[in-house]
Design an enzyme around this catalytic site. Structure first.
Site, PDB file in Angstrom:
ATOM      1  N   ASP A 207      -0.508  54.664 -24.428  1.00 58.38           N
ATOM      2  CA  ASP A 207      -1.738  53.927 -24.108  1.00 58.38           C
ATOM      3  C   ASP A 207      -2.862  54.342 -25.064  1.00 58.38           C
ATOM      4  OD1 ASP A 207      -3.530  52.300 -22.808  1.00 58.38           O
ATOM      5  OD2 ASP A 207      -3.797  53.628 -21.080  1.00 58.38           O
TER       6      ASP A 207
ATOM      7  N   SER B 100     -11.827  54.086 -18.539  1.00 57.61           N
ATOM      8  CA  SER B 100     -10.672  54.044 -19.431  1.00 57.61           C
ATOM      9  C   SER B 100     -11.107  54.086 -20.886  1.00 57.61           C
ATOM     10  CB  SER B 100      -9.863  52.766 -19.203  1.00 57.61           C
ATOM     11  OG  SER B 100      -9.258  52.773 -17.943  1.00 57.61           O
ATOM     12  N   GLY B 101     -10.338  54.819 -21.684  1.00 54.55           N
ATOM     13  CA  GLY B 101     -10.597  54.885 -23.114  1.00 54.55           C
ATOM     14  C   GLY B 101     -11.507  56.019 -23.525  1.00 54.55           C
TER      15      GLY B 101
ATOM     16  N   HIS C 211      -4.699  49.675 -22.919  1.00 50.29           N
ATOM     17  CA  HIS C 211      -4.788  48.692 -21.826  1.00 50.29           C
ATOM     18  C   HIS C 211      -6.170  48.043 -21.740  1.00 50.29           C
ATOM     19  CE1 HIS C 211      -6.319  52.107 -19.234  1.00 50.29           C
ATOM     20  NE2 HIS C 211      -7.051  51.124 -18.740  1.00 50.29           N
TER      21      HIS C 211
END
Length: 262
Positions: free
Chosen positions: A112, A206-207, A64
């Site tokens: 994801d 995120s990530g 995402h």
């Protein structure tokens, strides 16, 4: 201060864009040499995410983060502690290409995961190192204490954190996430968090990797509006065969005469 953090968590999730570690602390400088800072430039804005180096030319992150229209380029910054300054330890490498999982869905952040191919190989040294990922379907038990690091805002209205922050979170059984997230998939996702709801990853983390026993078992994926607990992480071991396949393709593309070789 905690009340402010809890109120601020009620805004948009999952976490893509500016964000912070909640309830954490500043990481010791360069103690996590596998960490990558992703500067994602699109046609209308620039956003940030985390990632981690698994091969000198390959970084894993959350799909995402790069599932955006009009991306112009992605710069991967390795060896950083303070991302606002040009530290001598930093290596800034453009991403030559990236591969989002073919079954990724933004609805529920299913599958994801994204793999980025660096334009040039990172130089492995004291400040930039690889992290191992688990074998296929290798798991950590519920109750295992793991750590997550990232960069982000230090207040809801403030600018991004200059320095890397980190927080300790615990692997949960699947029940809290199954109850809260309609699209929770136990095989490909992990349920993680702090049951006291005082610590959490948040937008912009995120990530980044969930590191347990010196391996990256999870990828920061999503949370729930208005709640710091629980959180959903992408389960890296489930995707190990796909990751291995993409890494082999990256290697083939580097061979002389390959259609994709540069």
């Amino acid at each position: 201060m905690l009340l402010l953090l809890l109120i601020s968590s009620a805004f948009l999730l999952p976490w893509a864009g500016a964000g912070r570690i909640i309830g954490g602390q500043e990481a010791e400088a360069h103690s996590r040499p596998y960490m990558a800072f992703l500067k994602i430039k699109a046609s209308n804005k620039t956003s940030r995410c985390g990632g981690f180096l698994i091969r000198p030319d390959a970084v894993l992150s959350a799909a995402h983060c790069v599932d955006k229209e009009g991306i112009v380029n992605i710069t991967v910054i390795l060896g950083a502690h303070n991302i606002r300054v040009q530290e001598q330890s930093q290596q800034r490498i453009p991403a030559a290409r990236w591969v989002i999982h073919p079954k990724y869905s933004p609805v529920g952040c299913i599958n994801d995961i994204v793999l980025l191919k660096l334009k040039t190989k990172a130089k492995i040294n004291e400040f930039v190192q690889l992290i191992s990922i688990p074998m296929r379907n290798e798991r950590v038990a519920a109750g295992t204490k793991c750590r997550v690091a990232g960069w982000g805002r230090t207040s809801w209205t403030g600018r991004g954190s200059d320095v890397m922050m980190e927080v300790q979170l615990k692997v949960q059984n699947d029940e809290p996430c199954k109850q809260l997230f309609r699209n929770y998939k136990r095989l490909s996702m992990m349920c993680v968090g702090d049951q006291n709801s005082e610590k959490s990853t948040y937008k912009g983390d995120s990530g980044g990797p969930l590191v347990c026993n010196q391996k990256a078992y999870g990828i920061v994926s999503r949370g729930y509006r208005g709640k710091l607990f629980p959180e959903v992480f992408t389960r890296v071991s489930y995707f190990e065969p796909w990751i291995d396949e993409q890494l082999r393709k990256f290697a083939l593309q580097e061979l002389p005469g390959s259609p994709s070789s540069e």
